[in-house]
Design an enzyme around this catalytic site. Structure first.
Site, PDB file in Angstrom:
ATOM      1  N   HIS A 136      -8.327  -9.834  10.683  1.00 38.40           N
ATOM      2  CA  HIS A 136      -9.452  -9.586   9.546  1.00 38.40           C
ATOM      3  C   HIS A 136      -9.585 -10.548   8.687  1.00 38.40           C
ATOM      4  CE1 HIS A 136      -8.306  -5.007  10.418  1.00 38.40           C
ATOM      5  NE2 HIS A 136      -9.047  -5.457  11.335  1.00 38.40           N
ATOM      6  N   ASP A 185      -3.553 -11.111   3.195  1.00 37.43           N
ATOM      7  CA  ASP A 185      -2.788 -11.541   1.825  1.00 37.43           C
ATOM      8  C   ASP A 185      -2.283 -12.870   1.820  1.00 37.43           C
ATOM      9  OD1 ASP A 185      -0.236 -11.008   3.464  1.00 37.43           O
ATOM     10  OD2 ASP A 185      -0.341  -8.954   2.800  1.00 37.43           O
ATOM     11  N   GLN A 240      -3.435  -7.695  10.563  1.00 32.99           N
ATOM     12  CA  GLN A 240      -4.721  -7.400  10.030  1.00 32.99           C
ATOM     13  C   GLN A 240      -4.487  -7.824   8.566  1.00 32.99           C
ATOM     14  OE1 GLN A 240      -5.063  -2.875  11.491  1.00 32.99           O
ATOM     15  NE2 GLN A 240      -3.046  -3.513  11.578  1.00 32.99           N
ATOM     16  N   GLU A 300       5.865   6.124   8.354  1.00 26.16           N
ATOM     17  CA  GLU A 300       5.497   7.583   8.476  1.00 26.16           C
ATOM     18  C   GLU A 300       5.024   7.460  10.100  1.00 26.16           C
ATOM     19  OE1 GLU A 300       2.151   8.327   6.099  1.00 26.16           O
ATOM     20  OE2 GLU A 300       1.049   6.867   7.079  1.00 26.16           O
ATOM     21  N   GLY A 308       4.062  -1.499   9.724  1.00 26.85           N
ATOM     22  CA  GLY A 308       3.572  -1.118   8.755  1.00 26.85           C
ATOM     23  C   GLY A 308       1.839  -1.072   8.743  1.00 26.85           C
ATOM     24  N   THR A 309       1.622  -0.403  10.010  1.00 26.60           N
ATOM     25  CA  THR A 309       0.094  -0.186  10.135  1.00 26.60           C
ATOM     26  C   THR A 309       0.073   1.468  10.493  1.00 26.60           C
ATOM     27  OG1 THR A 309      -1.922  -0.641  11.431  1.00 26.60           O
ATOM     28  CG2 THR A 309       0.198  -0.859  12.570  1.00 26.60           C
TER      29      THR A 309
HETATM   30  P1  OAD Z   1      -2.903   1.380   5.863  1.00 29.78           P
HETATM   31  O1  OAD Z   1      -2.844   1.434   4.275  1.00 29.78           O
HETATM   32  O2  OAD Z   1      -3.793   2.252   6.478  1.00 29.78           O
HETATM   33  O3  OAD Z   1      -1.497   1.780   6.455  1.00 29.78           O
HETATM   34  C1  OAD Z   1      -0.175   1.334   6.019  1.00 29.78           C
HETATM   35  C2  OAD Z   1       0.889   1.992   6.808  1.00 29.78           C
HETATM   36  O4  OAD Z   1       2.027   1.205   6.243  1.00 29.78           O
HETATM   37  C3  OAD Z   1       1.007   3.505   6.538  1.00 29.78           C
HETATM   38  O5  OAD Z   1       1.251   4.087   7.847  1.00 29.78           O
HETATM   39  C4  OAD Z   1       2.569   3.473   5.550  1.00 29.78           C
HETATM   40  O6  OAD Z   1       2.970   4.559   5.918  1.00 29.78           O
HETATM   41  C5  OAD Z   1       3.164   2.177   6.006  1.00 29.78           C
HETATM   42  N1  OAD Z   1       3.923   1.796   5.126  1.00 29.78           N
HETATM   43  C6  OAD Z   1       3.973   1.660   3.688  1.00 29.78           C
HETATM   44  N2  OAD Z   1       4.969   1.231   3.043  1.00 29.78           N
HETATM   45  C7  OAD Z   1       5.662   0.573   4.097  1.00 29.78           C
HETATM   46  C8  OAD Z   1       6.764  -0.113   4.137  1.00 29.78           C
HETATM   47  N3  OAD Z   1       7.399  -0.571   2.898  1.00 29.78           N
HETATM   48  N4  OAD Z   1       7.390  -0.394   5.177  1.00 29.78           N
HETATM   49  C9  OAD Z   1       6.714  -0.037   6.466  1.00 29.78           C
HETATM   50  N5  OAD Z   1       5.838   0.734   6.635  1.00 29.78           N
HETATM   51  C10 OAD Z   1       5.029   1.010   5.229  1.00 29.78           C
HETATM   52  O7  OAD Z   1      -2.971  -0.124   6.266  1.00 29.78           O
HETATM   53  P2  OAD Z   1      -3.579  -1.098   7.731  1.00 29.78           P
HETATM   54  O8  OAD Z   1      -2.974   0.068   8.762  1.00 29.78           O
HETATM   55  O9  OAD Z   1      -3.197  -2.374   7.533  1.00 29.78           O
HETATM   56  O10 OAD Z   1      -9.157  -3.503   7.490  1.00 29.78           O
HETATM   57  O11 OAD Z   1      -5.077  -0.725   7.505  1.00 29.78           O
HETATM   58  C11 OAD Z   1      -5.734  -1.256   8.487  1.00 29.78           C
HETATM   59  C12 OAD Z   1      -6.862  -1.850   8.045  1.00 29.78           C
HETATM   60  O12 OAD Z   1      -7.635  -0.989   7.253  1.00 29.78           O
HETATM   61  C13 OAD Z   1      -6.787  -3.191   7.149  1.00 29.78           C
HETATM   62  O13 OAD Z   1      -6.497  -4.325   7.700  1.00 29.78           O
HETATM   63  C14 OAD Z   1      -8.136  -3.276   6.287  1.00 29.78           C
HETATM   64  C15 OAD Z   1      -8.212  -1.611   6.117  1.00 29.78           C
HETATM   65  O14 OAD Z   1      -9.412  -1.072   5.877  1.00 29.78           O
HETATM   66  C16 OAD Z   1      -9.944  -4.273   6.876  1.00 29.78           C
HETATM   67  O15 OAD Z   1     -10.221  -4.483   5.676  1.00 29.78           O
HETATM   68  C17 OAD Z   1     -11.197  -4.649   7.768  1.00 29.78           C
END
Ligand code: OAD
Length: 279
Positions: A121, A103, A100, A248, A220-221
């Protein structure tokens, strides 16, 4: 992707879905964490088709900033481990990566082009013509971090992409409006990014892939943005063993077989190493 010289019929299919958390240790903000990307900007102002129609320069300022930030970041241990895993001839797996993330960090770690991520995305190093939708490689930041018009090459594109006839040179500009123009139609280009209210890319390829997975892994999503958030359940229903590596818990815990809590940089290399012991 199948590995050269291997009988792909005997290989297990591993499908991986990554989100912003995998790039957190490269210094890029996630979307929903404290100080996350959407905390600093209203989504409606910068990441919707309506925003672009209303104020394309504001949108290009935002995406110029994101290109600069992405270019200043480096792939971390998790990106590198995935790229290395795809490159190993002895692997018993055919690995497929859906991301998704826009970068470009997976691609920059994937020096031998074996991982070839499906960017559902879109991607920060591409733009497209608003008239005919031709997609170009475009790694220019048209504005600096202060928002001033100051085109600079961020080098997000690799040498092959820069040599492509579809590499966009920034000199094709509408100087009066500061908007980059497409060579095809001489119309403004927009970031090749899926905005809110738009459909994700490559779904016709992604759905059968998820359904065919023997192992399905999210990394990481947060599991709140559909359709990607539905892939774990889809894979599970179709017989995959499911894994989640995240800092989490995520809402899909009912369909996760193995939850590995922690940072992607630490857990992903270990997880991939452990797979090598499976036959
Ligand atoms: P989020 O910011 O919603 O979630 C990131 C996840 O990564 C969270 O559950 C964190 O706990 C976890 N996290 C943070 N740091 C971490 C690490 N070092 N190792 C492992 N996990 C870690 O991001 P996405 O799920 O990618 O869409 O968001 C999905 C979509 O929402 C994106 O692609 C974007 C956004 O709106 C569009 O722009 C269309």
């Amino acid at each position: 992707m199948s590995h050269q010289g291997m009988d792909s019929k005997t290989n297990k299919i591993i499908v991986i879905l990554t989100g912003a958390g995998i790039s957190a240790e490269s210094g890029l903000g996630t979307f929903r964490g404290a100080g996350g990307l959407w905390e600093n900007h209203r989504v409606e102002d910068v990441a919707t088709p309506e925003a672009y129609n209303k104020d394309p320069l504001l949108v290009w300022r935002f995406y110029s900033m994101r290109r600069i930030q992405a270019a200043n970041a480096k792939p971390n241990m998790a990106h590198e481990a995935l790229a290395n895993f795809a490159n190993e001839e002895h692997s018993n797996f055919d690995i497929h990566l859906i991301t998704q993330n826009v970068d470009v960090l997976h691609q920059r770690a994937d020096r031998f082009h074996r991982l070839d991520p499906i960017c559902m995305h879109g991607s920060l190093h591409q733009s497209r013509c608003t008239s005919c939708e031709t997609v170009y490689f475009d790694d220019y930041a048209y504005f600096d971090l202060e928002g001033n018009y100051a085109p600079q090459n961020t080098e997000l594109c690799n040498a092959d992409q820069k040599a492509s006839p579809h590499y966009l040179h920034h000199y094709k500009l509408d100087y009066r409006n500061f908007l980059p123009l497409s060579p095809c139609c001489k119309q403004p280009i927009r970031p090749h990014i899926v905005w809110f209210g738009e459909n994700p890319m490559f779904m016709e390829k992604i759905i059968p892939l998820v359904q065919s997975a023997d192992l399905f892994v999210t990394i990481g999503t947060s599991g709140v943005v559909y359709p990607a958030a539905g892939f774990l359940e889809m894979a599970k229903i179709n017989g995959a063993k499911t894994f989640c590596i995240n800092q989490e818990l995520i809402p899909q815990s009912g369909v996760i077989d193995v939850f590995i809590q922690g940072s992607a940089g630490e857990k992903v290399p270990k997880f991939l190493e452990s797979l090598k012991n499976l036959s």
